[in-house]
Design an enzyme around this catalytic site. Structure first.
Site, PDB file in Angstrom:
ATOM      1  N   SER A 243      -9.771  -1.338   7.355  1.00  0.00           N
ATOM      2  CA  SER A 243      -9.107  -1.095   5.867  1.00  0.00           C
ATOM      3  C   SER A 243      -8.393  -2.083   5.424  1.00  0.00           C
ATOM      4  O   SER A 243      -8.012  -2.197   3.929  1.00  0.00           O
ATOM      5  CB  SER A 243      -8.161   0.300   6.068  1.00  0.00           C
TER       6      SER A 243
ATOM      7  N   LYS B 262       0.825  -1.221   0.009  1.00  0.00           N
ATOM      8  CA  LYS B 262      -0.003   0.236   0.082  1.00  0.00           C
ATOM      9  C   LYS B 262       0.959   1.305   0.029  1.00  0.00           C
ATOM     10  O   LYS B 262       1.996   1.294   0.646  1.00  0.00           O
ATOM     11  CB  LYS B 262      -1.122   0.132   1.180  1.00  0.00           C
TER      12      LYS B 262
ATOM     13  N   SER C 192      -9.647   1.264   3.162  1.00  0.00           N
ATOM     14  CA  SER C 192      -8.705   1.972   2.276  1.00  0.00           C
ATOM     15  C   SER C 192      -7.794   1.461   1.562  1.00  0.00           C
ATOM     16  O   SER C 192      -7.130   1.982   0.538  1.00  0.00           O
ATOM     17  CB  SER C 192      -8.287   3.125   3.269  1.00  0.00           C
TER      18      SER C 192
HETATM   19  N1  GLN Z   1     -12.872   3.533   6.843  1.00  0.00           N
HETATM   20  C1  GLN Z   1     -12.605   3.845   8.175  1.00  0.00           C
HETATM   21  C2  GLN Z   1     -12.065   5.307   8.297  1.00  0.00           C
HETATM   22  O1  GLN Z   1     -12.406   5.985   7.190  1.00  0.00           O
HETATM   23  C3  GLN Z   1     -11.145   3.006   8.238  1.00  0.00           C
HETATM   24  C4  GLN Z   1      -9.981   3.479   7.617  1.00  0.00           C
HETATM   25  C5  GLN Z   1      -8.766   2.376   7.808  1.00  0.00           C
HETATM   26  O2  GLN Z   1      -8.899   1.244   8.320  1.00  0.00           O
HETATM   27  N2  GLN Z   1      -7.821   3.206   7.415  1.00  0.00           N
HETATM   28  O3  GLN Z   1     -11.616   5.816   9.076  1.00  0.00           O
END
Ligand code: GLN
Length: 500
Positions: free
Chosen positions: A180, A80, A156
């Site tokens: 994510s 990532k 994400s």
């Molecule tokens: N969807 C969650 C957020 O927007 C988690 C994101 C993540 O785990 N990086 O914060």
């Protein structure tokens, strides 16, 4: 030949060891698949063609001369793009703020992959600074779900998930602050594991919410996820929250799982209002498979689960507002070219560099931490966090692990939730508690909806129970008659003419 890419990482290793293929051939196939498909999927932000091929050739030469190789032994891997790489590739976090940032050092996990003889082929798209649940918040445009190009891959770590699902690479790293890794794994039909907080060093992971962030493996099978976890887990003095205890041998820990003796808890709160009927059915069927093998299924309560989204979006935004203060055009990141003095330069640089969602989080977090509201919001959220942790401790006294859905629905269409951030935040309802409670969580495919979209089963366990979760996931893969995503079939895009 790209049928090599149908192999799992473990199968690739065996094929290379038997002399049937080489790291160069696998890396070349991976790069060719990316070249061919990624214009439509958008999983990668950058690739390292020549460098990756040269590294693969060096590994092949070492193998030929009889040198022992590390556990990844020439397998292509993607990471990532919020993980620092000191190899000439930018580390952008999918943000205009860091569009030209070249990290002076590599993340601990990147060093570990290289030391294990993995070959990093490129860096994957994400929601800007990992803030989002759909990979629509990327400054480089969204990633598409390989199972349906009209749908989001989840977020994400949507780029990493799509890269694995489209068989561009067998292994990828994601990061999980509130789901994510697990949520895009679920939407893309692959396995994703968020380890226990502290199990994997965060050194070189661009911080979003430091007390929640954790790096973890994404793969098509539990066995492959275990392979990559074994490489990245372990103590690192450069992350003060990294745990000293050595990780177990995950392959042995998986073998030790006896499903017939497992006690599985189904949290009542995870099967209520808001859960899509098809997702509910697929998840229950998967849990029934364990029951048929002799596992005991009990209902458990997580009474504070309804407060998890609220607590998370205070803790995560508070930490984000503090972590992102460093991007001021001086310490780090983009600097506005035109400005009237220092303060104006700060504000213009941040206004230009950050996207809407990141700005929304910074404002929310700054508000929650401000002197008049600190006790009412931030401290209150920390107390709720403690109660959520206690719920899990109590539930896990009665059972070995918990099982339920990852997300209320399968992958949704582009734009469906972008207008209403609260709807987007609510899609995290089943995943964020694990981060608040620091426990490990895994997503393993458990079927597809009538629209053909993959659905993941979530497994949650006590701290350091990764081996148990991976073992149970592998058991389910085999019970479903395939390994990981393979029981789901292949995304149609792979079978289109000229793509195979
Ligand atoms: N969807 C969650 C957020 O927007 C988690 C994101 C993540 O785990 N990086 O914060």
């Amino acid at each position: 030949m790209s049928e090599w890419l149908d192999m799992t990482a473990c199968q690739m290793k065996a094929a290379m060891a038997a002399g049937r293929t080489s790291s160069r051939e696998l890396v070349a196939a991976s790069l060719a698949r990316i070249e061919r498909l990624d214009g439509r999927i958008g999983a990668f932000l950058s690739t390292r063609g020549e460098q990756a091929l040269a590294e693969a050739e060096a590994i092949d030469r070492r193998r030929a001369s009889g040198e022992p190789l590390g556990p990844l032994a020439g397998v292509p891997v993607a990471v990532k793009d919020n993980l620092c790489t000191a190899d000439g590739l930018a580390t952008t976090c999918a943000s205009r703020m860091l569009e030209n940032f070249r990290a002076p050092y590599s993340a601990h996990v990147v060093e570990r992959i290289v030391a294990a003889d993995g070959v990093i082929v490129g860096k994957c798209n994400l929601d800007e600074f990992a803030m989002g649940s759909s990979t629509e918040n990327s400054s480089s445009g969204p990633t598409r779900n390989p199972w349906s190009l009209d749908c989001v891959p989840g977020g994400s770590s949507g780029g990493s998930a799509a890269a694995v699902a489209a068989r561009m690479v067998p292994l990828a790293l994601g990061s999980d602050t509130g789901g994510s890794i697990r949520q895009p794994a679920s939407h893309c039909g692959i396995v994703g594991l968020k380890p226990t907080y502290g199990r994997v060093s965060r050194y070189g992971l661009v911080a979003f919410a430091s007390s929640l962030d954790q790096i973890g493996p994404m793969a098509r099978t539990a066995e492959d996820a275990a392979l990559l976890l074994g490489v990245i887990a372990g103590h690192d003095a450069r992350d003060a929250t990294s745990v000293a205890e050595a990780p177990p041998d995950y392959a042995a820990a998986m073998d030790a799982v006896d499903v017939s003796r497992l006690r599985i808890g189904m949290p009542r709160e995870y099967f209520g209002e808001g859960l899509d009927a098809e997702v509910d059915q697929l998840v229950r069927e998967a849990i029934r498979t364990f029951a048929e093998a002799g596992a005991e299924i009990v209902e458990v309560d997580l009474p504070h689960a309804p407060y998890a989204v609220a607590a998370y979006y205070l803790v995560a935004t508070a930490e984000a507002s503090s972590n992102l203060a460093r991007y001021d055009g001086v310490h780090y990141g983009r600097r506005a070219s035109e400005h009237a003095g220092l303060v104006d330069m700060y504000s213009r640089s941040r206004a230009e560099g950050f996207g809407d969602e990141v700005k929304r989080r910074i404002m929310l977090g700054t508000y929650a931490l401000s002197s008049g509201y600190y006790d009412a919001y931030y401290l209150k959220a920390l107390k709720v966090r403690r109660l959520i942790k206690r719920d899990f401790d109590r539930a896990l006294e009665q059972v070995d692990c918990l099982m339920g859905p990852i997300c209320p629905t399968a992958a949704f269409r582009f734009g469906e939730k972008t207008e209403d951030p609260l709807q987007m935040y609510l899609s995290d309802i089943y995943t964020i508690s694990a981060n608040l409670a620091t426990i490990p969580g895994l997503s393993v495919p458990c079927g597809r909806t009538s629209a053909g979209l993959p659905v993941g089963l979530q497994m949650l366990g006590d701290v350091f129970s990764e081996g148990l979760l991976l073992g149970a996931a592998r058991w389910l893969e085999r019970a479903r008659g395939g390994e990981g995503g393979d029981a789901l079939g292949r995304p149609a895009i792979l079978d289109e003419e000229g793509v195979a």
